[in-house]
Design a protein around this motif. Sequence first.
Motif, mmCIF file in Angstrom:
data_model
loop_
_atom_site.group_PDB
_atom_site.id
_atom_site.type_symbol
_atom_site.label_atom_id
_atom_site.label_comp_id
_atom_site.label_asym_id
_atom_site.label_seq_id
_atom_site.Cartn_x
_atom_site.Cartn_y
_atom_site.Cartn_z
ATOM 1 N N PHE A 162 47.822 48.188 33.483
ATOM 2 C CA PHE A 162 46.587 48.559 32.770
ATOM 3 C C PHE A 162 46.390 50.075 32.854
ATOM 4 C CE2 PHE A 162 45.828 44.138 34.219
ATOM 5 C CZ PHE A 162 45.560 43.538 33.003
ATOM 6 N N ARG A 163 47.334 50.796 32.228
ATOM 7 C CA ARG A 163 47.360 52.253 32.350
ATOM 8 C C ARG A 163 46.042 52.909 31.939
ATOM 9 N NH1 ARG A 163 49.961 55.007 35.520
ATOM 10 N NH2 ARG A 163 47.848 55.657 35.946
ATOM 11 N N ALA A 164 45.543 52.565 30.756
ATOM 12 C CA ALA A 164 44.333 53.229 30.236
ATOM 13 C C ALA A 164 43.130 52.962 31.133
ATOM 14 C CB ALA A 164 44.045 52.757 28.815
ATOM 15 N N MET A 188 37.769 43.264 43.070
ATOM 16 C CA MET A 188 38.128 42.079 42.288
ATOM 17 C C MET A 188 37.423 42.079 40.930
ATOM 18 S SD MET A 188 40.426 40.760 44.113
ATOM 19 C CE MET A 188 40.827 39.376 43.025
ATOM 20 N N GLY A 189 36.231 42.682 40.886
ATOM 21 C CA GLY A 189 35.511 42.822 39.613
ATOM 22 C C GLY A 189 36.301 43.658 38.620
ATOM 23 N N LEU A 190 36.943 44.708 39.118
ATOM 24 C CA LEU A 190 37.759 45.557 38.230
ATOM 25 C C LEU A 190 38.957 44.774 37.695
ATOM 26 C CD1 LEU A 190 38.309 48.342 36.960
ATOM 27 C CD2 LEU A 190 39.717 48.860 38.957
ATOM 28 N N GLU A 196 39.821 40.652 31.182
ATOM 29 C CA GLU A 196 38.938 39.937 30.248
ATOM 30 C C GLU A 196 38.311 40.810 29.168
ATOM 31 O OE1 GLU A 196 35.961 37.754 32.418
ATOM 32 O OE2 GLU A 196 37.444 36.759 33.707
ATOM 33 N N ILE A 197 38.215 42.115 29.402
ATOM 34 C CA ILE A 197 37.459 42.974 28.477
ATOM 35 C C ILE A 197 38.393 43.818 27.615
ATOM 36 C CG2 ILE A 197 35.696 44.796 28.327
ATOM 37 C CD1 ILE A 197 34.685 42.038 29.431
ATOM 38 N N MET A 202 35.433 47.825 24.429
ATOM 39 C CA MET A 202 34.584 47.051 25.355
ATOM 40 C C MET A 202 33.439 46.319 24.653
ATOM 41 S SD MET A 202 34.470 49.810 28.460
ATOM 42 C CE MET A 202 33.716 50.995 27.365
ATOM 43 N N GLY A 203 33.680 45.915 23.400
ATOM 44 C CA GLY A 203 32.650 45.220 22.629
ATOM 45 C C GLY A 203 32.226 43.900 23.249
ATOM 46 N N ASP A 204 33.124 43.293 24.041
ATOM 47 C CA ASP A 204 32.802 41.997 24.641
ATOM 48 C C ASP A 204 32.278 42.124 26.075
ATOM 49 O OD1 ASP A 204 35.237 42.969 25.437
ATOM 50 O OD2 ASP A 204 36.373 41.131 25.099
#
Length: 227
Positions: A162-164, A188-190, A196-197, A202-204
């Motif tokens: 997840f480079r970006a 873990m949230g990250l 998931e996002i 990040m519209g969702d």
Amino acid sequence: MRRSSSKKKSGQSTESVTTDLFRSASSKASNKEMDRIDHLFNQYANKSSSLIDPEGIEELCSNLEVSHTDIRILMLAWKMKAEKQGYFTHEEWRRGLKALRADTINKLKKALPELEKEVRRPSNFADFYAYAFCYCLTEEKQKSIDIETICQLLEIVMGSTFRAQVDYFVEYLKIQNDYKVINMDQWMGLYRFCNEISFPDMGDYNPELAWPLILDNFVEWIQEKQA
């Protein structure tokens, strides 16, 4: 009748002998493999502590021709279920190398790409990601990790996947002043956020859901940047 009964017994006996021979050969091979694994451990272990310490790990990395910051060394620690950062116990070493069927340095070197494939399966990666955080808790009762270490850990663990997201989050962590450390829930949230996002729009992303506050702040920061 008596004759056929003795034949049956004799047949069972042959089968039993074959099974015993097979077990014995298998056991001997397993013992020899473990002897070689132990011999390898002794090559890198500190004689006084009977542990492979940071110096031993550095020598191991040199022989494996990988950097000590290579993600595969962390994956190896995960496979061993190593508890203390920078140290491998005899039991951990045995557990990891037996699972990898690696009783020589060459076999261990060849096992690393397969180990990486195993860890990168989604079913394993979440466990590995959580392990990486726990592995960096070096003090007793420590529950959080300083920002500088977290930035380095993110680079190693998620930089290639997840480079970006990692680049943005590391940049955010370095300029914000609200957080000096990161805890397991935020870590873990990250991971969940990255999986998931949709990024970078990040519209969702829904702040009403149970995201750690640091991620709400991170998303706001990106949106201001994009505005």
